[in-house]
Design a protein around this motif. Structure first.
Motif, PDB file in Angstrom:
ATOM      1  N   ARG A 162      16.942  57.393 -25.177  1.00 42.86           N
ATOM      2  CA  ARG A 162      16.625  58.786 -24.904  1.00 42.86           C
ATOM      3  C   ARG A 162      17.884  59.638 -24.815  1.00 42.86           C
ATOM      4  NH1 ARG A 162      17.037  60.412 -19.955  1.00 42.86           N
ATOM      5  NH2 ARG A 162      15.153  61.663 -20.003  1.00 42.86           N
ATOM      6  N   LEU A 163      17.690  60.909 -25.005  1.00 45.29           N
ATOM      7  CA  LEU A 163      18.725  61.893 -24.676  1.00 45.29           C
ATOM      8  C   LEU A 163      18.027  62.965 -23.860  1.00 45.29           C
ATOM      9  CD1 LEU A 163      20.810  62.531 -27.966  1.00 45.29           C
ATOM     10  CD2 LEU A 163      21.520  61.266 -25.943  1.00 45.29           C
ATOM     11  N   ASP A 164      18.717  63.510 -22.873  1.00 43.63           N
ATOM     12  CA  ASP A 164      18.113  64.568 -22.052  1.00 43.63           C
ATOM     13  C   ASP A 164      17.794  65.791 -22.909  1.00 43.63           C
ATOM     14  OD1 ASP A 164      18.579  62.945 -19.861  1.00 43.63           O
ATOM     15  OD2 ASP A 164      20.502  63.907 -19.405  1.00 43.63           O
ATOM     16  N   LEU A 165      16.909  66.618 -22.356  1.00 40.68           N
ATOM     17  CA  LEU A 165      16.507  67.850 -23.046  1.00 40.68           C
ATOM     18  C   LEU A 165      17.722  68.687 -23.473  1.00 40.68           C
ATOM     19  CD1 LEU A 165      13.849  69.502 -23.608  1.00 40.68           C
ATOM     20  CD2 LEU A 165      14.333  70.727 -21.481  1.00 40.68           C
ATOM     21  N   ASP A 166      18.714  68.761 -22.587  1.00 44.78           N
ATOM     22  CA  ASP A 166      19.866  69.622 -22.888  1.00 44.78           C
ATOM     23  C   ASP A 166      21.037  68.860 -23.515  1.00 44.78           C
ATOM     24  OD1 ASP A 166      20.566  68.191 -20.660  1.00 44.78           O
ATOM     25  OD2 ASP A 166      21.313  69.896 -19.510  1.00 44.78           O
ATOM     26  N   THR A 167      20.860  67.583 -23.814  1.00 41.71           N
ATOM     27  CA  THR A 167      21.931  66.821 -24.481  1.00 41.71           C
ATOM     28  C   THR A 167      21.745  66.948 -25.992  1.00 41.71           C
ATOM     29  OG1 THR A 167      22.025  65.250 -22.648  1.00 41.71           O
ATOM     30  CG2 THR A 167      22.989  64.524 -24.716  1.00 41.71           C
ATOM     31  N   THR A 168      22.858  67.082 -26.688  1.00 38.08           N
ATOM     32  CA  THR A 168      22.796  67.164 -28.151  1.00 38.08           C
ATOM     33  C   THR A 168      23.400  65.875 -28.741  1.00 38.08           C
ATOM     34  OG1 THR A 168      24.978  68.171 -28.290  1.00 38.08           O
ATOM     35  CG2 THR A 168      23.102  69.681 -28.094  1.00 38.08           C
TER      36      THR A 168
ATOM     37  N   LYS B  80      19.279  55.882 -16.987  1.00 33.63           N
ATOM     38  CA  LYS B  80      18.806  57.259 -17.130  1.00 33.63           C
ATOM     39  C   LYS B  80      19.864  58.251 -16.626  1.00 33.63           C
ATOM     40  CE  LYS B  80      14.360  59.420 -16.703  1.00 33.63           C
ATOM     41  NZ  LYS B  80      13.130  59.567 -15.960  1.00 33.63           N
ATOM     42  N   ARG B  81      20.186  59.242 -17.423  1.00 30.42           N
ATOM     43  CA  ARG B  81      21.171  60.277 -17.086  1.00 30.42           C
ATOM     44  C   ARG B  81      22.494  59.684 -16.582  1.00 30.42           C
ATOM     45  NH1 ARG B  81      17.682  64.526 -17.304  1.00 30.42           N
ATOM     46  NH2 ARG B  81      15.677  64.177 -16.313  1.00 30.42           N
ATOM     47  N   GLN B  82      22.893  58.586 -17.168  1.00 28.21           N
ATOM     48  CA  GLN B  82      24.045  57.858 -16.625  1.00 28.21           C
ATOM     49  C   GLN B  82      25.340  58.659 -16.650  1.00 28.21           C
ATOM     50  OE1 GLN B  82      24.344  53.822 -17.750  1.00 28.21           O
ATOM     51  NE2 GLN B  82      26.456  53.592 -17.063  1.00 28.21           N
ATOM     52  N   VAL B  83      25.626  59.306 -17.775  1.00 29.11           N
ATOM     53  CA  VAL B  83      26.914  59.998 -17.882  1.00 29.11           C
ATOM     54  C   VAL B  83      26.968  61.141 -16.856  1.00 29.11           C
ATOM     55  CG1 VAL B  83      28.398  61.340 -19.415  1.00 29.11           C
ATOM     56  CG2 VAL B  83      27.179  59.349 -20.304  1.00 29.11           C
ATOM     57  N   LYS B  84      25.864  61.870 -16.757  1.00 23.54           N
ATOM     58  CA  LYS B  84      25.847  62.990 -15.803  1.00 23.54           C
ATOM     59  C   LYS B  84      26.018  62.479 -14.366  1.00 23.54           C
ATOM     60  CE  LYS B  84      22.971  65.950 -18.684  1.00 23.54           C
ATOM     61  NZ  LYS B  84      21.607  66.368 -18.941  1.00 23.54           N
ATOM     62  N   LYS B  85      25.347  61.375 -14.073  1.00 19.97           N
ATOM     63  CA  LYS B  85      25.438  60.831 -12.711  1.00 19.97           C
ATOM     64  C   LYS B  85      26.843  60.307 -12.415  1.00 19.97           C
ATOM     65  CE  LYS B  85      20.608  59.523 -12.144  1.00 19.97           C
ATOM     66  NZ  LYS B  85      19.686  58.422 -12.430  1.00 19.97           N
TER      67      LYS B  85
END
Ligand code: URA
Length: 248
Positions: A106-112, A191-196
């Motif tokens: 997956r990629l988050d909604l706001d990730t490109t 899930k959302r690893q880089v952001k976390k």
């Protein structure tokens, strides 16, 4: 679609047997390719180009395997449907691809950025399985300038939800007073690893783009565009060469 696949996989896709069993059938001389018995394991088959017989009956694989790299724009979900009616990534391929493909991870909604899509469940599982440690490289614009200590702790692994992250590779690409652009490579897929991870060291991510899986990068693919991948591209996904050398 001209992606070659191994004979045993082709037989499995056609529902003849599992791949292991198909290998036994090949070894036993029950499979012909273009009229000749093939006992060579791993012979490459292109659907539509080769004629395959099993016990002298024609074998037709149900669906072509297809591999696509999309440069995902912001605002698209990576699920196959969305109860909130937001646009889904597969709508960017409509009309161009008839196979039933799904995103790998997956990629988050706001990730490109780089998103693989395929109908090859086995390959998707391998890419996502921790055992294969597929590198994913991201460009993260983060708030502030992370200190050497913050970078080192991300490189060594930090506690996220009571579990230490695996070592990351990090390179600071640019920095100014307010933010920094950082290239980070990880092989986990929480899930959302880089952001976390950046949040945990006090530098929230402001924008995030996936540059590559292994050494398979976007290579100038424009946002919202996709390309069909070939076997060489697939091999690059599993490359263990230093991904920070990957072209953006
Ligand atoms: N890590 C994140 O935080 N978000 C993504 O979309 C991908 C990786």
């Amino acid at each position: 679609m001209e992606t070659p696949i191994r004979l045993q996989k082709y037989l499995a896709m056609a529902g003849i047997a599992s791949r292991r069993k198909a290998e036994e059938y090949i070894a036993a001389g029950r499979v012909k390719v273009d009229g000749k018995i093939s006992t060579a394991m791993g012979q490459q088959i292109i659907q539509g180009k080769h004629t395959i017989l099993f016990d002298n009956k024609k074998v037709v694989a149900k669906e072509q395997l297809i591999y696509i790299l999309l440069n995902k724009p912001k605002g698209y979900v990576t699920t196959l449907s969305d109860p909130q009616g937001r646009p889904i990534v597969t709508s960017l391929l409509l009309g161009a691809v008839k196979e039933r493909i799904f995103p790998v991870g997956r990629l988050d909604l706001d990730t490109t950025g780089a998103l693989l899509l395929t109908n090859d469940g086995e390959l998707a599982q391998n890419i996502l399985h921790p055992k294969y440690e597929v590198y994913k490289t991201y460009e993260a614009e983060v708030k502030g300038i992370p200190s050497r200590t913050a970078i080192q702790s991300l490189e060594q692994g930090i506690l996220l939800e009571n579990k230490k992250t695996a070592p990351a590779k990090i390179q600071i690409k640019r920095k100014n007073k307010r933010n920094s652009v950082i290239i980070i490579t990880i092989h986990e897929g929480r899930k959302r690893q880089v952001k976390k991870m950046f949040q945990a060291v006090g530098h929230p991510v402001q924008s995030l783009k996936r540059l590559a899986y292994g050494k398979l990068g976007l290579d100038g693919l424009a946002i919202g565009k996709f390309k069909i991948l070939h076997q060489n591209d697939i091999k690059r996904i599993f490359s263990k060469e230093n991904p920070l050398q990957t072209k953006k």
